[in-house]
Design a protein around this motif. Structure first.
Motif, PDB file in Angstrom:
ATOM      1  N   PRO A   3       0.382  -1.502   0.061  1.00 37.94           N
ATOM      2  CA  PRO A   3      -0.191   0.025   0.196  1.00 37.94           C
ATOM      3  C   PRO A   3       0.471   1.443   0.046  1.00 37.94           C
ATOM      4  CG  PRO A   3      -0.480  -1.262   1.703  1.00 37.94           C
ATOM      5  CD  PRO A   3       0.225  -2.267   1.120  1.00 37.94           C
ATOM      6  N   ALA A   4       0.563   2.071  -0.423  1.00 34.25           N
ATOM      7  CA  ALA A   4       0.689   3.700  -0.340  1.00 34.25           C
ATOM      8  C   ALA A   4       0.284   4.420   0.816  1.00 34.25           C
ATOM      9  CB  ALA A   4      -0.087   4.547  -1.459  1.00 34.25           C
ATOM     10  N   ALA A   5       1.918   5.560   1.431  1.00 31.16           N
ATOM     11  CA  ALA A   5       1.789   5.541   2.550  1.00 31.16           C
ATOM     12  C   ALA A   5       0.636   5.930   3.267  1.00 31.16           C
ATOM     13  CB  ALA A   5       2.492   6.455   3.331  1.00 31.16           C
ATOM     14  N   THR A  22     -15.578  13.718   7.771  1.00 30.53           N
ATOM     15  CA  THR A  22     -15.845  15.048   8.174  1.00 30.53           C
ATOM     16  C   THR A  22     -14.485  16.131   7.706  1.00 30.53           C
ATOM     17  OG1 THR A  22     -17.893  15.216   9.144  1.00 30.53           O
ATOM     18  CG2 THR A  22     -16.719  17.385   8.400  1.00 30.53           C
ATOM     19  N   GLN A  23     -13.799  15.771   8.234  1.00 31.18           N
ATOM     20  CA  GLN A  23     -12.286  16.513   7.666  1.00 31.18           C
ATOM     21  C   GLN A  23     -11.356  16.232   6.594  1.00 31.18           C
ATOM     22  OE1 GLN A  23     -10.058  16.020  11.247  1.00 31.18           O
ATOM     23  NE2 GLN A  23     -10.798  17.346  12.652  1.00 31.18           N
ATOM     24  N   GLU A  24     -11.671  14.364   6.292  1.00 25.12           N
ATOM     25  CA  GLU A  24     -10.329  14.533   4.984  1.00 25.12           C
ATOM     26  C   GLU A  24     -11.588  13.852   4.433  1.00 25.12           C
ATOM     27  OE1 GLU A  24      -7.241  13.936   4.777  1.00 25.12           O
ATOM     28  OE2 GLU A  24      -6.283  14.249   7.306  1.00 25.12           O
ATOM     29  N   GLY A  25     -12.932  14.029   3.961  1.00 23.81           N
ATOM     30  CA  GLY A  25     -13.609  13.362   3.384  1.00 23.81           C
ATOM     31  C   GLY A  25     -13.429  12.012   2.241  1.00 23.81           C
ATOM     32  N   GLY A  26     -13.105  12.652   1.130  1.00 23.25           N
ATOM     33  CA  GLY A  26     -12.866  11.653  -0.120  1.00 23.25           C
ATOM     34  C   GLY A  26     -11.225  10.877   0.238  1.00 23.25           C
ATOM     35  N   ASN A  27     -10.670  11.503   0.302  1.00 21.58           N
ATOM     36  CA  ASN A  27      -9.095  10.839   1.384  1.00 21.58           C
ATOM     37  C   ASN A  27      -9.363   9.867   2.890  1.00 21.58           C
ATOM     38  OD1 ASN A  27      -7.675  12.528  -0.815  1.00 21.58           O
ATOM     39  ND2 ASN A  27      -7.813  14.012   0.330  1.00 21.58           N
ATOM     40  N   ALA A  28     -10.198   9.249   3.159  1.00 22.57           N
ATOM     41  CA  ALA A  28     -10.604   8.673   3.955  1.00 22.57           C
ATOM     42  C   ALA A  28     -11.116   7.771   3.238  1.00 22.57           C
ATOM     43  CB  ALA A  28     -10.758   9.422   5.428  1.00 22.57           C
ATOM     44  N   ARG A  29     -10.315   6.452   4.386  1.00 26.65           N
ATOM     45  CA  ARG A  29     -11.093   5.448   3.976  1.00 26.65           C
ATOM     46  C   ARG A  29     -11.391   4.425   4.882  1.00 26.65           C
ATOM     47  NH1 ARG A  29     -11.667   3.440  -1.453  1.00 26.65           N
ATOM     48  NH2 ARG A  29     -12.853   1.684  -1.216  1.00 26.65           N
ATOM     49  N   VAL A  30     -12.536   3.889   5.534  1.00 26.77           N
ATOM     50  CA  VAL A  30     -13.212   2.962   6.375  1.00 26.77           C
ATOM     51  C   VAL A  30     -12.245   1.307   6.393  1.00 26.77           C
ATOM     52  CG1 VAL A  30     -14.903   2.103   7.521  1.00 26.77           C
ATOM     53  CG2 VAL A  30     -14.582   4.680   6.833  1.00 26.77           C
ATOM     54  N   PRO A  48      -5.856   6.532  -0.214  1.00 24.78           N
ATOM     55  CA  PRO A  48      -6.013   6.774   1.117  1.00 24.78           C
ATOM     56  C   PRO A  48      -4.870   7.594   1.617  1.00 24.78           C
ATOM     57  CG  PRO A  48      -6.978   4.803   2.003  1.00 24.78           C
ATOM     58  CD  PRO A  48      -5.634   4.702   0.195  1.00 24.78           C
ATOM     59  N   LYS A  49      -5.241   8.718   2.319  1.00 28.89           N
ATOM     60  CA  LYS A  49      -4.470   9.168   3.205  1.00 28.89           C
ATOM     61  C   LYS A  49      -4.811   9.078   4.309  1.00 28.89           C
ATOM     62  CE  LYS A  49      -2.537  12.683   0.182  1.00 28.89           C
ATOM     63  NZ  LYS A  49      -2.293  11.448  -0.556  1.00 28.89           N
ATOM     64  N   LEU A  50      -6.002   8.447   5.353  1.00 27.93           N
ATOM     65  CA  LEU A  50      -6.526   8.414   6.289  1.00 27.93           C
ATOM     66  C   LEU A  50      -7.255   7.073   6.361  1.00 27.93           C
ATOM     67  CD1 LEU A  50      -6.677   9.100   9.614  1.00 27.93           C
ATOM     68  CD2 LEU A  50      -8.561   9.636   8.993  1.00 27.93           C
ATOM     69  N   LEU A  51      -6.682   6.152   7.025  1.00 26.41           N
ATOM     70  CA  LEU A  51      -7.982   5.082   7.305  1.00 26.41           C
ATOM     71  C   LEU A  51      -8.038   4.838   8.832  1.00 26.41           C
ATOM     72  CD1 LEU A  51      -7.693   2.824   4.974  1.00 26.41           C
ATOM     73  CD2 LEU A  51      -6.089   1.373   6.153  1.00 26.41           C
ATOM     74  N   ILE A  52      -9.274   4.686   9.109  1.00 30.18           N
ATOM     75  CA  ILE A  52     -10.039   4.854  10.222  1.00 30.18           C
ATOM     76  C   ILE A  52     -10.623   2.934  10.041  1.00 30.18           C
ATOM     77  CG2 ILE A  52     -11.845   5.878  11.107  1.00 30.18           C
ATOM     78  CD1 ILE A  52     -11.920   8.282   9.245  1.00 30.18           C
ATOM     79  N   ASP A  53     -10.241   2.244  11.263  1.00 30.07           N
ATOM     80  CA  ASP A  53     -10.443   1.416  11.583  1.00 30.07           C
ATOM     81  C   ASP A  53     -11.431   1.569  12.627  1.00 30.07           C
ATOM     82  OD1 ASP A  53     -10.239  -1.466  13.007  1.00 30.07           O
ATOM     83  OD2 ASP A  53      -8.498  -1.419  12.680  1.00 30.07           O
ATOM     84  N   ILE A  54     -12.423   0.816  11.938  1.00 29.07           N
ATOM     85  CA  ILE A  54     -14.489   1.023  13.266  1.00 29.07           C
ATOM     86  C   ILE A  54     -14.205  -0.775  13.723  1.00 29.07           C
ATOM     87  CG2 ILE A  54     -14.528   2.071  11.517  1.00 29.07           C
ATOM     88  CD1 ILE A  54     -16.413  -0.272  10.462  1.00 29.07           C
ATOM     89  N   MET A  55     -13.321  -1.614  13.891  1.00 33.20           N
ATOM     90  CA  MET A  55     -14.095  -2.599  14.590  1.00 33.20           C
ATOM     91  C   MET A  55     -13.512  -3.040  15.925  1.00 33.20           C
ATOM     92  SD  MET A  55     -14.417  -4.317  11.910  1.00 33.20           S
ATOM     93  CE  MET A  55     -14.514  -6.035  12.399  1.00 33.20           C
TER      94      MET A  55
END
Lengths: 271, 171
Positions: A3-5, A22-30, A48-55
């Motif tokens: 993956p890219a960073a 909200t902050q990252e919009g399309g640059n974030a993925r869940v 993505p610039k940000l990956l948000i782990d919801i587990m």
């Protein structure tokens, strides 16, 4: 490939997820089970610039049975739903379709909602959601809304989810005295379907939903049909799905499968 | 809430085959690479890196897991089992591993670690599997040498010998 960073955010609080989106919009993925998204990251089809782990969010890990629907949270893994004791009775179509999703080794991690978010046109869970007429529960920092299955899938791997929205769950209706059938054809069990079909008896007749042919899983309702009327209806549907040739199968083969599997399944549910 | 910055390395800690381990990883580092490069646990192999081949399969918190579809950061605090944990001691093979050797269930061995992890996990929960169930499980792995038949034979034999041992120890 690797993956890219990206930044990795892990939280037990839904508010953090919504704020990140909200902050990252399309640059974030869940990130949930990761069985689709991680492959996309490894192949750099997603960066993505940000990956948000919801587990680690407990409230997303629930399967909740209500009077007329089952609500499945964003963190419910496919294997967990498959092992839910009420599944065959409350959601018989899901019980039929779920064993076709990937392999035991991917169902153990992959989530139901993650498969819907990925929206592969040949995947079984989007097809099941459309066949049952379920709803996707979306939530952002601004609002909550529910989107009907047929409006959720907007194209190949495209959904109605806005960049700042999270799929917090889905609801699938409990159909009483229903009759259901599911079948798919793939090169290998666990591969994406060349054609997948789900059929159900409805109060006025029958519904057939087809995945793997059009850009989105597509359902059609008919009154009780038999003989050549059924053949004509299926043939019309097969052409309307606008099949295309690809590396896996020709358009003609896909139309053939829609007609043949469709006829078999419709007979099965109307018996 | 924990936010790990993309451009720096962060400490990741978990239990590997029962022993606590720790090393640094960027957020994007895959568990497969973390095991091999950071921890030197090279028993886990890396094949396709998109979840299809099954070579990198490990067990995380009791779940079969493609380590190439998992970030090292995701398993922080988890319990990870790899092929290195299967043998009872350094000079002895486990029952499943012995069955693999007897039945020629591996040739080049590249896919074997992943298949062993799947079978070990499955047999511990389903001690008397049918051939069909084993075939379904193996659909999550690619092997280009054996044609799968010896693997199925080894799995069924390992299941049978485990059941037989249990029965004789009961008696």
């Amino acid at each position: 490939m690797k993956p890219a960073a990206f930044d990795y955010l892990r939280t037990e609080n839904v508010g953090d997820v919504l704020e990140g989106l909200t902050q990252e919009g399309g640059n974030a993925r869940v990130l949930a089970g990761g069985q689709s998204l991680m492959a996309m990251l490894n192949m750099r089809l997603a960066k993505p610039k940000l990956l948000i782990d919801i587990m680690r969010i407990k409230e997303f890990r629930q399967i909740e049975r209500k009077a007329d629907a089952v609500v499945i949270g964003a963190g419910v893994r496919q294997a967990e739903l498959l092992a839910w004791p009420d599944l065959a009775e409350a959601l018989p179509l899901v019980a039929l379709a779920l064993p076709w999703v990937g392999h035991m080794q991917t169902r153990s991690r992959g989530t139901i909602c993650g498969s819907l978010a990925h929206a592969d046109p040949s995947a079984e869970m989007p097809l099941t959601l459309v066949a049952l007429g379920g709803e996707v529960h979306l939530r952002s920092a601004r609002r909550r809304r529910r989107v009907a299955a047929k409006d959720f899938f907007a194209g190949m791997m495209l959904t109605a989810r806005a960049d700042d929205e999270l799929i917090e769950g889905i609801s699938l209706p409990i159909v009483r005295d229903g009759r259901f059938a599911f079948r798919e054809v793939a090169r290998r069990h666990g591969d994406f379907a060349i054609v997948a079909c789900a059929a159900m008896r409805t109060p006025s007749g029958v519904r057939l939903a087809v995945g793997g042919v059009a850009d989105v899983p597509t359902a059609r309702d008919w009154p009780r049909l038999e003989g050549s009327a059924l053949d004509d209806a299926l043939n019309g549907f097969a052409y309307d799905l606008d099949a295309r040739d690809d590396v896996h199968a020709t358009a003609r083969y896909r139309r053939d499968l829609v007609r043949m599997i469709g006829r078999d399944l419709i007979r099965e549910v109307l018996q | 809430m924990t936010r790990l910055k993309a451009d720096s390395r962060h400490l990741v800690r978990f239990k590997l085959n029962g022993k606590p381990v720790e090393a640094e990883a960027e957020p994007r580092m895959l568990l497969s690479d973390f095991l091999r490069h950071q921890l030197g646990a090279t028993g886990t192999h890396v094949g396709c890196e998109h979840g299809v081949c099954g070579a990198c399969t490990v067990v995380v918190d009791g779940m079969l897991t493609r380590s190439c579809l998992t970030l090292a950061a995701q398993v922080d605090g988890c319990d990870v089992k790899t092929v290195e944990g299967l043998a009872p001691s350094a000079d002895r093979l486990g029952a499943l591993q012995r069955a693999f050797r007897r039945n020629h269930a591996l040739q080049c061995g590249f896919c074997t670690a992943g298949i062993l992890m799947s079978l070990d996990h499955y047999l511990s929960r389903n001690p008397a599997p049918t051939e069909e169930e084993i075939r379904d499980l193996l659909s999550g792995h690619l092997c280009r040498c054996t044609g799968y038949t010896p693997i199925i034979r080894a799995a069924l034999e390992a299941a049978l010998s485990a059941t037989a041992t249990e029965e004789s120890s009961d008696a």
